[in-house]
Design a protein around this motif. Structure first.
Motif, PDB file in Angstrom:
ATOM      1  N   ASN A  55      -6.971  -2.955   8.978  1.00  0.00           N
ATOM      2  CA  ASN A  55      -6.879  -4.089   7.954  1.00  0.00           C
ATOM      3  C   ASN A  55      -6.305  -3.316   6.620  1.00  0.00           C
ATOM      4  OD1 ASN A  55      -7.150  -6.390   7.088  1.00  0.00           O
ATOM      5  ND2 ASN A  55      -9.571  -6.156   6.611  1.00  0.00           N
ATOM      6  N   ASP A  56      -5.239  -2.630   6.647  1.00  0.00           N
ATOM      7  CA  ASP A  56      -4.916  -2.277   5.352  1.00  0.00           C
ATOM      8  C   ASP A  56      -3.292  -1.923   5.482  1.00  0.00           C
ATOM      9  OD1 ASP A  56      -6.029  -0.169   2.854  1.00  0.00           O
ATOM     10  OD2 ASP A  56      -4.165   0.453   3.823  1.00  0.00           O
ATOM     11  N   PRO A  57      -2.601  -2.000   4.694  1.00  0.00           N
ATOM     12  CA  PRO A  57      -1.052  -1.984   4.503  1.00  0.00           C
ATOM     13  C   PRO A  57      -0.774  -0.578   5.046  1.00  0.00           C
ATOM     14  CG  PRO A  57      -1.897  -2.565   2.504  1.00  0.00           C
ATOM     15  CD  PRO A  57      -2.916  -2.590   3.168  1.00  0.00           C
ATOM     16  N   LEU A  58      -1.527   0.659   4.460  1.00  0.00           N
ATOM     17  CA  LEU A  58      -1.244   1.902   4.932  1.00  0.00           C
ATOM     18  C   LEU A  58       0.078   2.496   4.196  1.00  0.00           C
ATOM     19  CD1 LEU A  58      -2.056   2.061   8.573  1.00  0.00           C
ATOM     20  CD2 LEU A  58      -3.551   2.336   6.962  1.00  0.00           C
ATOM     21  N   PHE A  59       1.198   1.924   4.094  1.00  0.00           N
ATOM     22  CA  PHE A  59       2.245   2.543   3.441  1.00  0.00           C
ATOM     23  C   PHE A  59       3.183   1.268   2.810  1.00  0.00           C
ATOM     24  CE2 PHE A  59       1.448   5.445   7.281  1.00  0.00           C
ATOM     25  CZ  PHE A  59       1.465   6.527   6.380  1.00  0.00           C
ATOM     26  N   TYR A  60       3.594   1.713   1.734  1.00  0.00           N
ATOM     27  CA  TYR A  60       4.560   0.607   0.848  1.00  0.00           C
ATOM     28  C   TYR A  60       5.974   1.304   0.618  1.00  0.00           C
ATOM     29  CZ  TYR A  60       0.267  -1.431  -0.617  1.00  0.00           C
ATOM     30  OH  TYR A  60      -1.010  -1.859  -0.909  1.00  0.00           O
ATOM     31  N   ARG A  61       7.059   0.585   1.076  1.00  0.00           N
ATOM     32  CA  ARG A  61       8.319   1.153   0.859  1.00  0.00           C
ATOM     33  C   ARG A  61       8.729   1.169  -0.592  1.00  0.00           C
ATOM     34  NH1 ARG A  61      12.063   2.226   4.415  1.00  0.00           N
ATOM     35  NH2 ARG A  61      11.283   1.254   5.865  1.00  0.00           N
ATOM     36  N   GLU A  62       9.042   2.404  -1.230  1.00  0.00           N
ATOM     37  CA  GLU A  62       9.836   2.381  -2.611  1.00  0.00           C
ATOM     38  C   GLU A  62      10.867   3.184  -2.303  1.00  0.00           C
ATOM     39  OE1 GLU A  62       7.149   4.464  -5.129  1.00  0.00           O
ATOM     40  OE2 GLU A  62       5.424   2.816  -4.993  1.00  0.00           O
ATOM     41  N   GLY A  63      12.056   2.383  -2.232  1.00  0.00           N
ATOM     42  CA  GLY A  63      13.559   2.849  -1.944  1.00  0.00           C
ATOM     43  C   GLY A  63      13.339   3.678  -0.454  1.00  0.00           C
ATOM     44  N   CYS A  67       5.351   5.149   0.911  1.00  0.00           N
ATOM     45  CA  CYS A  67       4.436   5.775  -0.038  1.00  0.00           C
ATOM     46  C   CYS A  67       2.989   5.461   0.466  1.00  0.00           C
ATOM     47  CB  CYS A  67       4.515   5.267  -1.467  1.00  0.00           C
ATOM     48  SG  CYS A  67       6.045   6.107  -2.205  1.00  0.00           S
ATOM     49  N   PRO A  68       1.977   6.169   0.673  1.00  0.00           N
ATOM     50  CA  PRO A  68       0.897   5.756   1.319  1.00  0.00           C
ATOM     51  C   PRO A  68       0.032   5.051   0.405  1.00  0.00           C
ATOM     52  CG  PRO A  68       0.589   8.051   0.617  1.00  0.00           C
ATOM     53  CD  PRO A  68       1.950   7.677   0.521  1.00  0.00           C
ATOM     54  N   SER A  69      -0.788   3.988   0.989  1.00  0.00           N
ATOM     55  CA  SER A  69      -2.020   3.429   0.136  1.00  0.00           C
ATOM     56  C   SER A  69      -3.120   4.392  -0.372  1.00  0.00           C
ATOM     57  CB  SER A  69      -2.342   2.079   1.028  1.00  0.00           C
ATOM     58  OG  SER A  69      -3.404   2.719   2.265  1.00  0.00           O
ATOM     59  N   VAL A  70      -3.827   4.074  -0.830  1.00  0.00           N
ATOM     60  CA  VAL A  70      -5.241   4.823  -1.442  1.00  0.00           C
ATOM     61  C   VAL A  70      -6.006   4.910   0.234  1.00  0.00           C
ATOM     62  CG1 VAL A  70      -7.333   4.689  -2.446  1.00  0.00           C
ATOM     63  CG2 VAL A  70      -5.197   3.770  -3.808  1.00  0.00           C
ATOM     64  N   TYR A  71      -6.171   3.792   0.697  1.00  0.00           N
ATOM     65  CA  TYR A  71      -6.804   4.116   1.890  1.00  0.00           C
ATOM     66  C   TYR A  71      -6.244   5.218   3.004  1.00  0.00           C
ATOM     67  CZ  TYR A  71      -9.285   3.089   6.497  1.00  0.00           C
ATOM     68  OH  TYR A  71     -10.066   3.200   7.551  1.00  0.00           O
ATOM     69  N   ALA A  72      -4.707   5.216   3.207  1.00  0.00           N
ATOM     70  CA  ALA A  72      -4.223   5.901   3.845  1.00  0.00           C
ATOM     71  C   ALA A  72      -4.250   7.355   3.451  1.00  0.00           C
ATOM     72  CB  ALA A  72      -2.728   5.553   3.843  1.00  0.00           C
ATOM     73  N   THR A  73      -4.270   7.543   2.018  1.00  0.00           N
ATOM     74  CA  THR A  73      -4.425   8.911   1.435  1.00  0.00           C
ATOM     75  C   THR A  73      -5.808   9.424   1.939  1.00  0.00           C
ATOM     76  OG1 THR A  73      -2.904   8.330  -0.363  1.00  0.00           O
ATOM     77  CG2 THR A  73      -4.073  10.172  -0.489  1.00  0.00           C
ATOM     78  N   GLN A  74      -6.611   8.583   1.906  1.00  0.00           N
ATOM     79  CA  GLN A  74      -8.049   9.030   2.092  1.00  0.00           C
ATOM     80  C   GLN A  74      -8.114   9.507   3.513  1.00  0.00           C
ATOM     81  OE1 GLN A  74     -11.067   5.927   1.140  1.00  0.00           O
ATOM     82  NE2 GLN A  74     -12.444   6.555   2.627  1.00  0.00           N
ATOM     83  N   ILE A  75      -7.693   8.540   4.588  1.00  0.00           N
ATOM     84  CA  ILE A  75      -8.048   8.887   5.819  1.00  0.00           C
ATOM     85  C   ILE A  75      -7.080  10.179   6.429  1.00  0.00           C
ATOM     86  CG2 ILE A  75      -9.019   6.807   6.283  1.00  0.00           C
ATOM     87  CD1 ILE A  75      -6.480   6.117   7.845  1.00  0.00           C
TER      88      ILE A  75
END
Length: 309
Positions: A55-63, A67-75
């Motif tokens: 239930n989290d996007p986990l990664f966002y595309r930038e170019g 890039c990881p989400s805050v939650y992805a960076t946490q886990i």
């Protein structure tokens, strides 16, 4: 009753975690797919499934970067650590090749079992398995059942009465059947039961036991013996006997070896005690199956050769 064990893990296909870890490290679906040897579309599908499960996007595309989400960076650190641990722990057991093995086997012993087995064993294995090493451990009981079952030792060298019921999780081979004799200083000319009961005795108690096999046999006959010295070590005992008027009951094989280096005389035990077995014990699910299996075979061959002499 509902199964409540590992509820988070049961919601997730754990095969998705390596995909998460690879994308997090590379910040790229393409590079992660190459590392995992899968197509980019398959990896994108895995990421979609993981986003739904967590239930989290986990990664966002930038170019061109993910890039990881805050939650992805946490886990991410915990997932990376768990994957590394499982990868290390789940490596299949390698085949055992004695000529190149550097395994260290932990073996539970007493003075007597080391004395009667290890000289011949080391002579045998020093060329067959030159890198194999041994750590000998004195343990407070026999046959080191608790330590074997816990994996703290790989083999145990112990005594066993012929009618003893063995533990179902242990394998045992008989190394040697032996009986007891009595050793004395050289001046003694004969030994009757009366002489034995009148004498003072040195007793070896490797596990600090109050009564041994001989004491129990004498008790059944209505007798006791006068124990003057108790010692946990067999190695000094013959030298004490050599210089005193005490008697000592000892396995015949050890007495014959000690008679080559000390001035002692050997007498038959003047009452009946059943022979005993020196056994090699291993756990059926040993963590070093290849090494312990090979060593047991070597010990069995040695026992067969000694029996044929």
């Amino acid at each position: 009753m509902m199964n409540t064990m590992h509820p988070a893990l049961r919601r997730i296909d754990l095969n998705l975690l390596p995909a998460f870890d690879a994308i997090y490290r590379h910040r790229s679906v393409r590079m992660a797919a190459e590392e995992l040897i899968m197509s980019t579309s398959a990896l994108s599908h895995a990421l979609s499934r993981l986003r739904i499960a967590l239930n989290d996007p986990l990664f966002y595309r930038e170019g061109h970067r993910m890039c990881p989400s805050v939650y992805a960076t946490q886990i991410a650190p915990s997932i990376a650590s768990a994957l590394a641990f499982l990868n290390q722990e789940l490596i299949p057991q390698p085949d055992f090749f004695p000529a190149v093995s550097s395994d260290c086997l932990q073996i539970a012993i007493t003075d007597f079992t080391a004395f009667c087995i290890f000289p011949a064993l080391m002579n045998r294995v020093q060329h067959r398995a030159p890198g194999l090493s041994f750590e000998l451990r004195y343990l407070p009981h026999s046959p080191a059942l608790t330590e074997l079952l816990a994996g703290d030792v790989d083999l145990a060298l112990g005594f066993s009465a012929r009618d003893e019921t063995e533990h179902p999780d242990l394998d045992a081979i008989c190394w040697q059947r032996d009986d007891y004799v009595v050793i004395s200083h050289m001046q003694r000319s004969h030994l009757t039961l009366k002489d034995y009961l009148a004498a003072r005795h040195l007793v070896v108690t490797p596990w600090n036991e109050a009564y041994g096999v001989l004491d129990l046999a004498l008790e059944r006959m209505g007798h006791t013996r006068q124990v003057t010295v108790k010692t946990p070590s067999m190695l000094s005992a013959p030298f004490i006997i050599e210089e005193s008027d005490m008697l000592m009951a000892i396995p015949r094989s050890a007495a014959e070896k000690f008679a080559r280096t000390t001035r002692i005389k050997i007498f038959e035990l003047p009452f009946y005690v059943p022979p005993f077995d020196v056994k090699i014990y291993t756990h059926k699910r040993s963590g070093k199956r290849g090494a312990t299996h090979w060593l047991k075979n070597e010990l069995q061959q040695m026992a067969n050769e000694l029996a044929g002499e």
